[in-house]
Motif scaffolding. Structure first.
Motif, mmCIF file in Angstrom:
data_model
loop_
_atom_site.group_PDB
_atom_site.id
_atom_site.type_symbol
_atom_site.label_atom_id
_atom_site.label_comp_id
_atom_site.label_asym_id
_atom_site.label_seq_id
_atom_site.Cartn_x
_atom_site.Cartn_y
_atom_site.Cartn_z
ATOM 1 N N TRP A 25 0.825 -1.217 0.000
ATOM 2 C CA TRP A 25 0.000 0.000 0.000
ATOM 3 C C TRP A 25 0.856 1.262 0.000
ATOM 4 N N ALA A 26 1.983 1.218 0.684
ATOM 5 C CA ALA A 26 2.884 2.365 0.677
ATOM 6 C C ALA A 26 3.451 2.582 -0.730
ATOM 7 N N ILE A 27 3.853 1.488 -1.382
ATOM 8 C CA ILE A 27 4.403 1.583 -2.738
ATOM 9 C C ILE A 27 3.354 2.103 -3.706
ATOM 10 N N MET A 28 2.153 1.540 -3.629
ATOM 11 C CA MET A 28 1.089 1.960 -4.549
ATOM 12 C C MET A 28 0.722 3.421 -4.320
ATOM 13 N N GLY A 29 0.628 3.810 -3.042
ATOM 14 C CA GLY A 29 0.296 5.202 -2.734
ATOM 15 C C GLY A 29 1.325 6.152 -3.309
ATOM 16 N N ARG A 30 2.596 5.822 -3.112
ATOM 17 C CA ARG A 30 3.671 6.679 -3.605
ATOM 18 C C ARG A 30 3.707 6.697 -5.135
ATOM 19 N N ALA A 31 3.652 5.521 -5.734
ATOM 20 C CA ALA A 31 3.802 5.414 -7.189
ATOM 21 C C ALA A 31 2.649 6.101 -7.927
ATOM 22 N N LEU A 32 1.432 5.933 -7.437
ATOM 23 C CA LEU A 32 0.284 6.479 -8.153
ATOM 24 C C LEU A 32 0.100 7.977 -7.923
ATOM 25 N N THR A 33 0.519 8.486 -6.784
ATOM 26 C CA THR A 33 0.323 9.922 -6.521
ATOM 27 C C THR A 33 1.467 10.772 -7.064
ATOM 28 N N ARG A 34 2.580 10.131 -7.449
ATOM 29 C CA ARG A 34 3.705 10.922 -7.965
ATOM 30 C C ARG A 34 3.897 10.760 -9.461
ATOM 31 N N GLY A 35 3.245 9.758 -10.038
ATOM 32 C CA GLY A 35 3.477 9.494 -11.456
ATOM 33 C C GLY A 35 2.571 10.323 -12.354
ATOM 34 N N ALA A 36 2.502 9.916 -13.613
ATOM 35 C CA ALA A 36 1.698 10.619 -14.611
ATOM 36 C C ALA A 36 0.205 10.519 -14.302
ATOM 37 N N GLU A 37 -0.156 9.517 -13.481
ATOM 38 C CA GLU A 37 -1.588 9.305 -13.178
ATOM 39 C C GLU A 37 -2.012 9.978 -11.880
ATOM 40 N N ALA A 38 -1.212 10.928 -11.408
ATOM 41 C CA ALA A 38 -1.466 11.513 -10.083
ATOM 42 C C ALA A 38 -2.899 12.020 -9.922
ATOM 43 N N LEU A 68 -9.069 -6.363 3.108
ATOM 44 C CA LEU A 68 -9.666 -7.326 4.039
ATOM 45 C C LEU A 68 -8.713 -8.493 4.278
ATOM 46 N N LEU A 69 -7.988 -8.890 3.231
ATOM 47 C CA LEU A 69 -6.974 -9.932 3.403
ATOM 48 C C LEU A 69 -5.925 -9.477 4.418
ATOM 49 N N GLY A 70 -5.538 -8.205 4.333
ATOM 50 C CA GLY A 70 -4.588 -7.662 5.296
ATOM 51 C C GLY A 70 -5.101 -7.779 6.722
ATOM 52 N N ALA A 98 -0.111 -0.761 18.559
ATOM 53 C CA ALA A 98 0.294 -0.648 17.151
ATOM 54 C C ALA A 98 -0.515 -1.596 16.269
ATOM 55 N N VAL A 99 -0.790 -2.787 16.772
ATOM 56 C CA VAL A 99 -1.582 -3.759 16.003
ATOM 57 C C VAL A 99 -2.999 -3.219 15.779
ATOM 58 N N VAL A 100 -3.591 -2.660 16.827
ATOM 59 C CA VAL A 100 -4.940 -2.098 16.692
ATOM 60 C C VAL A 100 -4.937 -0.939 15.696
ATOM 61 N N ALA A 101 -3.911 -0.091 15.788
ATOM 62 C CA ALA A 101 -3.802 1.045 14.861
ATOM 63 C C ALA A 101 -3.660 0.561 13.422
ATOM 64 N N LEU A 102 -2.897 -0.520 13.230
ATOM 65 C CA LEU A 102 -2.717 -1.060 11.882
ATOM 66 C C LEU A 102 -4.023 -1.659 11.349
ATOM 67 N N LEU A 103 -4.777 -2.284 12.248
ATOM 68 C CA LEU A 103 -6.088 -2.816 11.869
ATOM 69 C C LEU A 103 -6.976 -1.686 11.338
ATOM 70 N N VAL A 104 -6.965 -0.572 12.059
ATOM 71 C CA VAL A 104 -7.758 0.596 11.656
ATOM 72 C C VAL A 104 -7.277 1.105 10.293
ATOM 73 N N ALA A 120 1.383 5.133 6.659
ATOM 74 C CA ALA A 120 1.094 4.867 8.076
ATOM 75 C C ALA A 120 1.102 3.361 8.345
ATOM 76 N N ALA A 121 0.497 2.611 7.432
ATOM 77 C CA ALA A 121 0.461 1.145 7.594
ATOM 78 C C ALA A 121 1.869 0.580 7.634
ATOM 79 N N LEU A 122 2.734 1.073 6.740
ATOM 80 C CA LEU A 122 4.097 0.563 6.687
ATOM 81 C C LEU A 122 4.860 0.901 7.976
ATOM 82 N N VAL A 123 4.732 2.144 8.426
ATOM 83 C CA VAL A 123 5.419 2.549 9.662
ATOM 84 C C VAL A 123 4.950 1.682 10.832
ATOM 85 N N LEU A 124 3.649 1.451 10.920
ATOM 86 C CA LEU A 124 3.103 0.641 12.018
ATOM 87 C C LEU A 124 3.585 -0.803 11.916
ATOM 88 N N ALA A 125 3.598 -1.360 10.714
ATOM 89 C CA ALA A 125 4.055 -2.748 10.535
ATOM 90 C C ALA A 125 5.515 -2.884 10.960
#
Lengths: 137, 137
Positions: A25-38, A68-70, A98-104, A120-125
């Motif tokens: 999710w961190a990779i997708m968030g970064r890649a999609l918001t900074r690329g041509a498809e921002a 949901l798999l996560g 931290a686990v509860v925060a990641l669930l959220v 946020a998910a990556l930092v918590l993990a």
């Protein structure tokens, strides 16, 4: 390998899988918001959040959306963690928070994924993994 | 002691990122994104999910540096580790890691149907050996 060691291994594997999902999710968030498809990032992230697994053998309605798999993998990791025993220390308390925060986080990614939620998910993990290391020592 | 602790944490975090990304992308997110409609969107999302495709080598660098330090702190040389002088869990772990490095160098993110499963098996073995090293069998 003893039963306790197997449970610890399973807990570790699930924790690594959670980290991998958070990293996705961190990779997708970064890649999609900074690329041509921002400009189209919110829609594309929602499409990614709608992707389901497993991709074969199971009817589409029975497949889990990635967020949901996560949650499922994180809950499974938590169950094995409880089975291993919680020492009741400050570190284990922080880990639970931290686990509860990641669930959220994962739940929110399922509703409206954003790059910030991915980071946020990556930092918590990673925090959970680091705290686990302190507990193992 | 603090340096040792920091090395262990860095080693575990690098491992979680390296193996977590490999496990999840190969088994979950890569295949799940392939099934997204339309195909052009699927291809775009898969390409973006590999945006940080260079994560493996920096993570490995951290693993090797911290791993060598931790071996030294155990009073074990690298060659002795490979030869089983410090016990089979460490030897097996080191050989499996070597196999995974070979896979990353020769295959990387290219399509590799059966080889990917061998790589995943090696990763799970590495985690099992690590568990035994920390907890005992």
């Amino acid at each position: 390998m003893s039963g306790g060691a197997f449970l610890a291994w399973l807990h570790l594997v699930l924790g690594v899988a959670v980290t991998g999902l958070a990293l996705f999710w961190a990779i997708m968030g970064r890649a999609l918001t900074r690329g041509a498809e921002a400009a189209d990032a919110p829609r594309l992230l929602a499409v990614a959040a709608g992707a389901r697994w497993p991709h074969v053998a199971v009817p589409w309605s029975a497949r889990l959306p990635l967020p949901l798999l996560g949650i499922f993998v994180l809950v499974a990791a938590a169950v094995t963690g409880v089975a291993l025993g919680t020492p009741g220390t400050l570190v284990s308390g922080l880990k639970v928070v931290a686990v509860v925060a990641l669930l959220v986080c994962f739940r929110q990614i399922g509703k409206q994924p954003t790059a910030a939620l991915g980071y946020a998910a990556l930092v918590l993990a990673l925090l959970i993994m680091a705290l686990s290391t302190l507990m193992a020592r | 002691m603090l340096l040792y602790q920091a090395a262990v944490i860095l080693h575990v975090l690098a491992m979680a990122l390296w193996i977590g990304h490999m496990l999840i992308w190969s088994l979950v997110t890569g295949p799940a994104l392939k099934a997204v409609e339309p195909a052009a969107t699927a291809e775009l999302l898969r390409a973006r999910s590999l945006e940080l495709g260079g994560l493996g080598w920096p993570a490995l660098a951290i693993l090797v540096v911290t791993g060598l330090y931790l071996l030294d702190m155990r009073g074990t040389g690298l060659v002795d580790g490979f030869l089983g002088e410090a016990g089979w869990p460490l030897a097996l772990k080191l050989w499996c890691v070597l196999g995974m490095i070979g896979y990353q160098a020769l295959v990387g993110h290219r399509q590799a149907s059966l080889a990917i499963y061998a790589n995943i098996a090696l990763a799970l073995l590495v985690l099992a050996c690590s568990t035994v090293l920390v907890r005992g069998g």
